[in-house]
Design an enzyme around this catalytic site. Structure first.
Site, PDB file in Angstrom:
ATOM      1  N   CYS A   2       0.831  -1.212   0.000  1.00 13.08           N
ATOM      2  CA  CYS A   2       0.000   0.000   0.000  1.00 13.08           C
ATOM      3  C   CYS A   2       0.860   1.254   0.000  1.00 13.08           C
ATOM      4  O   CYS A   2       1.964   1.271   0.542  1.00 13.08           O
ATOM      5  CB  CYS A   2      -0.857   0.038   1.267  1.00 13.08           C
ATOM      6  N   ARG A  27       4.731   0.738  -6.368  1.00 16.22           N
ATOM      7  CA  ARG A  27       4.735  -0.111  -5.173  1.00 16.22           C
ATOM      8  C   ARG A  27       3.826  -1.321  -5.356  1.00 16.22           C
ATOM      9  O   ARG A  27       3.897  -2.269  -4.587  1.00 16.22           O
ATOM     10  CB  ARG A  27       4.260   0.701  -3.960  1.00 16.22           C
ATOM     11  N   TRP A  77      -2.833  -2.687  -1.642  1.00 16.54           N
ATOM     12  CA  TRP A  77      -2.323  -4.001  -2.043  1.00 16.54           C
ATOM     13  C   TRP A  77      -2.918  -4.957  -1.018  1.00 16.54           C
ATOM     14  O   TRP A  77      -2.486  -4.973   0.141  1.00 16.54           O
ATOM     15  CB  TRP A  77      -0.802  -3.978  -1.986  1.00 16.54           C
ATOM     16  N   ASN A 103      -1.114   1.937   5.760  1.00 20.75           N
ATOM     17  CA  ASN A 103      -0.192   0.953   5.185  1.00 20.75           C
ATOM     18  C   ASN A 103       0.342   0.128   6.345  1.00 20.75           C
ATOM     19  O   ASN A 103       0.812   0.693   7.331  1.00 20.75           O
ATOM     20  CB  ASN A 103       0.946   1.686   4.452  1.00 20.75           C
ATOM     21  N   GLY A 104       0.247  -1.203   6.228  1.00 18.87           N
ATOM     22  CA  GLY A 104       0.723  -2.070   7.316  1.00 18.87           C
ATOM     23  C   GLY A 104      -0.363  -3.064   7.673  1.00 18.87           C
ATOM     24  O   GLY A 104      -1.297  -3.281   6.899  1.00 18.87           O
ATOM     25  N   GLU A 487      19.503 -14.381 -10.948  1.00 15.54           N
ATOM     26  CA  GLU A 487      18.893 -13.064 -11.127  1.00 15.54           C
ATOM     27  C   GLU A 487      18.239 -12.946 -12.513  1.00 15.54           C
ATOM     28  O   GLU A 487      17.141 -12.397 -12.649  1.00 15.54           O
ATOM     29  CB  GLU A 487      19.965 -11.978 -10.913  1.00 15.54           C
ATOM     30  N   LYS A 491      14.277 -12.224 -13.179  1.00 11.80           N
ATOM     31  CA  LYS A 491      13.786 -11.111 -14.014  1.00 11.80           C
ATOM     32  C   LYS A 491      12.780 -11.627 -15.037  1.00 11.80           C
ATOM     33  O   LYS A 491      11.746 -11.019 -15.259  1.00 11.80           O
ATOM     34  CB  LYS A 491      14.929 -10.402 -14.756  1.00 11.80           C
ATOM     35  N   GLU A 494       9.394 -12.654 -13.279  1.00 13.34           N
ATOM     36  CA  GLU A 494       8.522 -11.639 -12.693  1.00 13.34           C
ATOM     37  C   GLU A 494       7.896 -10.705 -13.717  1.00 13.34           C
ATOM     38  O   GLU A 494       6.784 -10.244 -13.517  1.00 13.34           O
ATOM     39  CB  GLU A 494       9.212 -10.865 -11.566  1.00 13.34           C
ATOM     40  N   HIS A 510      22.916 -33.493 -12.386  1.00 17.94           N
ATOM     41  CA  HIS A 510      22.252 -33.994 -11.179  1.00 17.94           C
ATOM     42  C   HIS A 510      20.740 -33.802 -11.227  1.00 17.94           C
ATOM     43  O   HIS A 510      20.075 -33.854 -10.187  1.00 17.94           O
ATOM     44  CB  HIS A 510      22.857 -33.322  -9.940  1.00 17.94           C
ATOM     45  N   LYS A 611       6.580  -3.265  -5.113  1.00 18.37           N
ATOM     46  CA  LYS A 611       7.984  -2.832  -5.107  1.00 18.37           C
ATOM     47  C   LYS A 611       8.593  -2.982  -3.728  1.00 18.37           C
ATOM     48  O   LYS A 611       9.705  -3.430  -3.563  1.00 18.37           O
ATOM     49  CB  LYS A 611       8.049  -1.375  -5.570  1.00 18.37           C
TER      50      LYS A 611
END
Ligand code: F6R
Length: 616
Positions: A2, A27, A77, A103-104, A487, A491, A494, A510, A611
């Site tokens: 949020c 965000r 969010w 927010n939280g 990484e 990328k 996502e 393996h 974010k």
């Protein structure tokens, strides 16, 4: 996560708040809302599911352009209650005289809600937030003193919160409260701002006050007061060097592409205040004798982080262990915070975070500090929670990173790790003068090397149509480049929603080799280093199973017949092993970007992601 915004001043609040909410879009959010205090002293609220433009057109379609100079806004969010108009913030009390954005997470909201319902309050949403205006409603019936009522309200709340609150029927004020979630205040010429993050108001002011936990700010039209409980306190106004243009797309189609292209400049800024090229020295701002002697004497270091920052931490381990005799462990913060672990008194924790607000990383810092360990953070956002909880901070100075997918944060974090590893090596005499000076010289040329790399691989868009057809990818690297493979895979996942896995090349036999056929392509990192022949073996294994290969390899030392082994070959400028991750990650970022762009994905705001992960 949020995002919250508040504005009080002389400009139209609806315009400023919508604009600020758009700046917080990165965000991640699923709905948005706004409450404005009208000239008559009433609260006008509008909320909508989906994008902020939906909310904007709702306000303008209804032709309800309100004359207001004070208001709050929110991007949600969802954590408690599905994404819906009802659950979107702001939330109000029964009489709709109080409007709150949050927010939280209010952890004890179930119990609080039960008590409030028993007292006769009625709730509209499924959110944890809605308890706040109802509790405040009761306290404001007992007292006219807003500060007292807010202090009483927050005393009842358990969990993490940043709140912005407006009240109807009196002189316009915005009340901001912070405990465990980010909240910053902007000080303009004739106005004040509240926000979860600085870019929200950077266009209007770069004078910032960082609020600390348990602080309450009351913003009025031409003044403000900050309190800790009932005590009025004075806080420093910080001038932020970021400018508004840095937080704009500047002609790029997406923030992510802009931020990929910004990496030479970002890395240059990372190096700038840390390396003296004339004296051939590395220094870190605010390092005192205590941290220097710890770095000289400690036998092990723990690195903690999440996501991309965790990948930077893996490279940090490789660099510190290669250049010094220190043993380094790297742990996901989300795991380490719950794991029993003996922490020696002379321990150093390095916490890595772009945002400085990641909840898990913050909790690990608190845990280590309780056990008397020293904490050094590597962070991008000045004054965010992680640096403020840490004993020491090295800032990356990458500038605002708006795209949800991290790019320049990663390259600047790895640059800091390389500088730190060299610094520790110097202090422990584990690197000789000649080598050290050689690394400093390479560092000087690093921004130019990154520029060349971008130029050499910018044509990646040509292969995106073909490569976007596949549903799975394997990324292979070895040694210092294994985390780069991780990484690269992250990328791709996502932003393009294509499944990808990163593996060290030596692990192929393996298990993962079983996956390879003509429909399962591999992205292979084959720099010129001591493991070149070994990685070449992987290439062989994949090609003999008809797997498609996208190859990133050194400019020189190329076998003539590489075309027999790879379908697409990109030549990357030669560079020293320790610098390879910073260089090799760039074409992988571009590859993901162009595949996602070809697929028409929402690159800067991938589905389900935020974010700044400020809750667990
Ligand atoms: C991936 C990404 C995330 C973040 C992670 C940690 O592109 O951006 O994986 O790296 O959420 O965030 P910070 O570095 O802000 O602690």
């Amino acid at each position: 996560m949020c995002g919250i915004v508040g504005y009080i001043g002389v400009k139209p609040a609806d315009y400023i708040i919508l604009n600020a909410l758009k700046k917080l879009e990165y965000r991640g959010y699923d709905s948005a809302g706004i409450s404005l205090l009208t000239a008559q002293g009433n609260i006008y609220t509008e909320k909508e599911k989906g994008k902020i433009v939906n909310l904007e057109s709702l306000i303008f379609e209804k032709n309800k352009k309100i004359s207001s100079y004070c208001g709050i806004g929110h991007t949600r969010w969802a954590t408690h209650g599905e994404p819906s108009m009802i659950n979107a913030h702001p939330h109000t009390d029964c009489a709709e005289n109080i409007s709150v954005v949050h927010n939280g997470i209010i952890e004890n909201y179930t119990q609080l809600k039960k008590e409030l319902i028993e007292k006769g309050h009625s709730f509209k949403s499924e959110t944890d937030t809605e308890v706040v205006p109802h509790i405040l409603e009761d306290y404001l019936k007992e007292t006219d003193d807003i500060l007292e009522a807010v202090n009483n309200t927050i005393e009842k709340l358990e969990g993490a919160y940043a709140l912005a609150i407006i009240l109807s029927g009196q002189e316009p004020v915005i009340i901001g409260v912070r405990k465990g979630s980010p909240l910053v205040m902007g000080v303009g010429d004739k106005d004040y701002f509240l926000a979860s993050d600085i870019p929200a108001f950077l266009e209007y002011t770069n004078n910032v006050i960082f609020l600390d936990d348990n602080e309450i700010v009351i913003l009025k039209k031409f003044s403000y007061d900050i309190y800790r409980k009932n005590e009025k306190i004075t806080k420093q106004i910080n001038k932020i060097k970021w400018d508004a243009a840095q937080a704009q797309k500047s002609g790029y189609k997406h923030y992510m592409l802009k931020e990929i292209y910004e990496q030479p400049e970002a890395v240059k800024n990372t190096i700038l205040d840390k390396v003296n090229f004339t004296k051939k020295e590395i220094n870190f701002e605010n390092f005192d004798e205590s941290i220097i002697s710890l770095l000289k004497e400690c036998s092990n270091i723990t690195i903690t982080a999440c996501g991309t920052s965790w990948h930077a931490g893996l490279i940090g381990k490789f660099l510190i262990e290669s250049l010094t005799d220190v043993t380094v462990e790297v742990d996901y913060a989300s795991e380490l915070r719950y794991r029993e672990k003996f922490i020696k008194p002379n321990s150093l924790l390095i916490a890595v975070s772009q945002s400085g607000e990641t909840a898990d990383t913050l909790e690990v810092i608190k845990k280590y500090k309780k056990l008397n360990a020293k904490v050094l953070s590597i962070c991008n956002v000045l004054g965010s929670s992680i640096p403020r909880e840490s004993n020491y901070t090295i800032y990356t100075h990458a500038g605002p990173e708006i795209s949800v997918a991290s790019t320049k944060a990663f390259t600047t974090q790895v640059t800091v790790f390389l500088l730190l590893a060299l610094y520790i090596a110097r202090k422990r005499n584990s690197v000789n003068n000649e080598d050290f000076e050689n690394y400093i010289e390479i560092m000087k040329n690093l921004p130019a090397l990154l520029e060349n790399t971008i130029n050499a691989t910018a044509n990646m868009d040509k292969i995106a149509p073909e490569l976007s057809k596949y549903s799975n990818y394997l990324y292979l690297g070895r040694g210092i480049n294994y985390p780069v493979a991780l990484e690269g895979a992250l990328k791709l996942k996502e932003i393009s929603y294509i499944h990808a896995e990163g593996y060290p090349g030596g692990e192929m036999k393996h298990g993962p080799l079983a996956l390879i056929d003509e429909n399962f392509p591999s992205v292979i990192l084959l720099p010129k280093d001591s493991l070149y022949e070994k990685m070449f073996g992987n290439l062989n294994e994949i090609k003999s199973r008809r797997g498609k290969v996208v190859l990133f390899t050194s400019d020189s030392n190329i076998y003539d017949n590489l075309n027999d082994y790879a379908d697409y070959i990109f030549k990357i400028p030669d560079c020293d092993k320790f610098f390879q991750p910073i260089v090799y990650v760039i074409p992988l970022q571009l590859l993901s970007y162009y595949i996602a762009d070809f697929k028409g994905c929402d690159i800067d705001q991938p589905r389900n992601l935020a974010k700044s992960v400020t809750v667990e």
